[in-house]
Design an enzyme around this catalytic site. Structure first.
Site, mmCIF file in Angstrom:
data_model
loop_
_atom_site.group_PDB
_atom_site.id
_atom_site.type_symbol
_atom_site.label_atom_id
_atom_site.label_comp_id
_atom_site.label_asym_id
_atom_site.label_seq_id
_atom_site.Cartn_x
_atom_site.Cartn_y
_atom_site.Cartn_z
ATOM 1 C CG ASP A 53 68.830 -8.725 16.289
ATOM 2 O OD1 ASP A 53 68.436 -8.441 17.433
ATOM 3 O OD2 ASP A 53 68.327 -8.265 15.249
ATOM 4 C CG ASP A 98 64.327 -8.160 19.595
ATOM 5 O OD1 ASP A 98 64.155 -7.528 18.543
ATOM 6 O OD2 ASP A 98 63.439 -8.856 20.122
ATOM 7 C CD GLU A 130 63.311 -3.280 18.446
ATOM 8 O OE1 GLU A 130 62.524 -3.133 17.506
ATOM 9 O OE2 GLU A 130 63.383 -4.355 19.079
ATOM 10 C CG HIS A 168 63.672 -6.652 10.830
ATOM 11 N ND1 HIS A 168 64.502 -5.798 11.545
ATOM 12 C CD2 HIS A 168 63.056 -7.427 11.753
ATOM 13 C CE1 HIS A 168 64.382 -6.068 12.826
ATOM 14 N NE2 HIS A 168 63.515 -7.048 12.984
ATOM 15 C CG ASP A 169 60.512 -5.038 13.179
ATOM 16 O OD1 ASP A 169 60.340 -6.188 12.745
ATOM 17 O OD2 ASP A 169 61.179 -4.777 14.203
HETATM 18 C C1 GLC Z 1 61.747 -6.570 17.663
HETATM 19 C C2 GLC Z 1 62.158 -7.127 16.328
HETATM 20 C C3 GLC Z 1 60.955 -7.726 15.671
HETATM 21 C C4 GLC Z 1 60.456 -8.842 16.549
HETATM 22 C C5 GLC Z 1 60.214 -8.370 17.978
HETATM 23 C C6 GLC Z 1 60.083 -9.526 18.910
HETATM 24 O O1 GLC Z 1 60.841 -5.544 17.557
HETATM 25 O O2 GLC Z 1 62.760 -6.129 15.558
HETATM 26 O O3 GLC Z 1 61.203 -8.177 14.373
HETATM 27 O O4 GLC Z 1 59.262 -9.350 16.039
HETATM 28 O O5 GLC Z 1 61.279 -7.597 18.464
HETATM 29 O O6 GLC Z 1 61.303 -10.172 19.068
#
Ligand code: GLC
Ligand code: CA
Length: 550
Positions: A96, A196, A246, A320-321
């Site tokens: 990641d 990310d 993402e 995880h979010d």
């Molecule tokens: C993404 C991650 C999340 C994190 C955010 C900031 O959305 O999945 O867990 O808090 O980025 O890095």
């Protein structure tokens, strides 16, 4: 055929996966220990969320050193061993890369704070009077997206927590530094990367207030985003690997460009529109019932649209979010097993690469926390306060967190019915969900009818029937807002997938395709109720998959 179309990715949140030294925190050795379990499930790639040195304000998404292993997770030797052991079993490790921001504890930011102009240019510092942020933009975790540094008399941008300072991608040195990070991990035998919030890296040229929103329209899919991704991919050679971005609040057109192989940007994208159908007017912290008609509309738009544009989806419900999908669009009670299997079918047979988040294959549920002391997530703790400032009672705030908190997906993996679900010998950093005595890996591996074995079957099916990985997709009108149906076709093979999101029976009247009801023409190859049932009646959360050969 693209290498990644046939694959299934398993996401591990190491902190909550398996603890081998009794400190209550999952570690890299814990992942290595469970590789055989993942092999048994049948996944191809393992995406690990960040384990780099970090103050852990945002559980590792606040990276202080990109080329290190935080001692809480183990050592670099542990990591090397994990890569070797995964490789022996034919699985690849994906890492990641948090490249939109660093922790303020990062060496670069520390130098910037001392006023070093070279490093100040790694971040986004702006002049504005104290008490008047440069723009009115809002952080994704609540509050202003700007923080004032009195010693510099400047503000820095943080789209997330105040300790997550946004990097300045306009600066070529920043881009070089980040390419080196990729090179470092590639050389260690990593097989892919997840980037990310990568569609937020290109910030606008002018900084202005957002009079219509929180600022996201200025920096989402920003002006140079496609250039930056092309450059990163070209200069690191990651087009040979599996890469996923993402994409926060993105658009279909941009995702087509991000993931069309001709563009040489990324293999695929995560988008989140389908996970906002239970947000009231797009607001995460306001509860409302899921709108399944909207869910179907979004899937249709994205699935058919990505196919037309030659893009590729990462398909998923959980990470995880996100709260746990069975608690969210399924049923934690009577139809727990059926609804979890239906939800799995819906995603795994779509056009795209499926991602499974740890515990999803067991039907793990939301945390069920009753008090604020159980929560750990920075976003949840911020909003617990913000919701009460906005007039909600403590109880109302807890109810909202119960449904929406990211901690719902972060409780320890439920391995067995022993203490702390077999996750740790010590005290877990976050409590185990109290249904672990019935919902756990050991029990499900024993039960041939379990959710675990159903996921295993779906993964195996993808390898057996090329139509799943390569076929086109077409959604059908079902005449019912909560029944979704789509057809996969590749010229030889045709699949019809029917999924009911309804907690009660539904009568199938029009499906646009009658062959599904004709046993001579089609074979039912998968179902979540043992006997297949009566063709025109769908039981609660029922799913069926039919196959017709040319
Ligand atoms: C993404 C991650 C999340 C994190 C955010 C900031 O959305 O999945 O867990 O808090 O980025 O890095
Ligand atoms: Ca540990």
């Amino acid at each position: 055929m693209e290498r990644f179309h046939q694959k299934v990715v398993y996401q591990i949140y190491p902190k909550s996966f398996c603890d081998t030294n009794g400190d209550g925190i999952g570690d890299l050795n814990g992942v290595t220990e469970k590789l055989d379990y993942l092999k048994e499930l049948g996944v191809d790639e393992i995406w690990l969320t960040p384990f780099f040195c970090s103050p852990q304000r945002d559980n590792g998404y606040d990276v202080a050193d990109y080329e290190s292993v935080d001692p809480m997770f183990g050592t670099m030797e542990d990591f090397d061993r994990l890569v070797t052991e995964a490789d022996k079993r034919g699985m690849g490790i994906m890492l990641d890369m948090v490249f939109n921001h660093t922790s303020t504890a990062h060496r670069w930011f520390q130098k910037a704070l001392q006023g070093d102009p070279e490093y100040m240019n790694y971040y986004i510092f702006r002049d504005a009077p104290a008490h008047t942020p440069p723009t009115n933009w809002v952080s994704k975790f609540g509050g202003s997206a700007w923080e004032y540094v009195p010693s510099l008399k400047k503000w820095y941008l943080h789209l997330f927590d105040v300790t997550q300072a946004d990097l300045n991608w306009e600066n070529p040195r920043v881009r070089e530094e980040l390419k080196n990070v990729i090179g470092f991990w590639k050389q260690k035998g990593v097989k892919g990367f997840r980037f990310d919030v990568v569609n937020l890296i290109s910030k606008p040229e002018v900084w202005e207030d957002d009079t219509q929103g929180d600022g996201r329209r200025f920096y989402t899919d920003g002006p140079h985003i496609h250039e930056y991704l092309k450059e990163l991919t070209r200069d690191t050679g990651i087009d040979e690997m599996i890469t996923v971005g993402e994409m926060s609040s993105t658009s279909l057109d941009n995702c087509i460009r991000y993931s069309n192989p001709r563009e040489k940007e990324l293999s695929m994208c995560f988008s989140f529109h389908h996970l906002k159908v239970d947000y009231k007017d797009g607001q995460k912290w306001v509860l409302t019932e899921p709108d399944y008609a909207e869910l179907k509309r979004l899937f249709r738009t994205w699935q058919e649209g990505m196919e037309r544009g030659g893009g590729w989806n990462a398909v998923f419900w959980c990470n995880h979010d996100q709260p746990r999908i069975v608690s969210r669009f399924g049923d934690e009670g009577t139809y727990w097993k059926e609804s979890a299997k239906m939800l799995a079918t819906a995603i795994h047979l779509m056009r795209g690469t499926p991602y499974i988040f740890q515990g999803e294959e067991l039907g793990m549920t939301n945390a069920g926390f009753q008090e604020i002391a159980s929560y750990r997530d920075v976003e949840s703790l911020n909003y617990y306060r913000i919701l009460q400032e906005e007039g909600k009672t403590e109880e109302e705030a807890l109810t909202i967190l119960g449904a929406r908190s990211r901690d719902n997906g972060r409780t320890p993996m439920q391995w067995n019915a022993g203490p702390h679900a077999g996750f740790t010998q010590g005290e877990p950093w976050i409590s185990v969900t109290d249904n672990y005595e019935t919902i756990n890996a050991e029990a499900e591996r024993r039960d041939p009818d379990s959710i675990f074995h159903y996921y295993q079957k779906l993964i195996a099916l993808r390898k057996q029937l090329p139509v799943i990985a390569e076929g086109g997709i077409r959604f059908l009108e079902t005449g019912m807002p909560d029944v979704m149906a789509y057809v996969r076709e590749d010229g030889t093979d045709t699949l019809l997938v029917v999924c009911s999101f309804a907690g009660e029976e539904r009568i199938v009247t029009s499906m646009g395709e009658t062959w599904a009801e004709d046993p001579e023409a089609a074979e039912m190859i998968l179902a979540n109720y043992g006997d297949g049932g009566e063709s025109s009646v769908l039981r609660p959360f029922e799913t069926r998959v039919y196959r017709k050969m040319k």
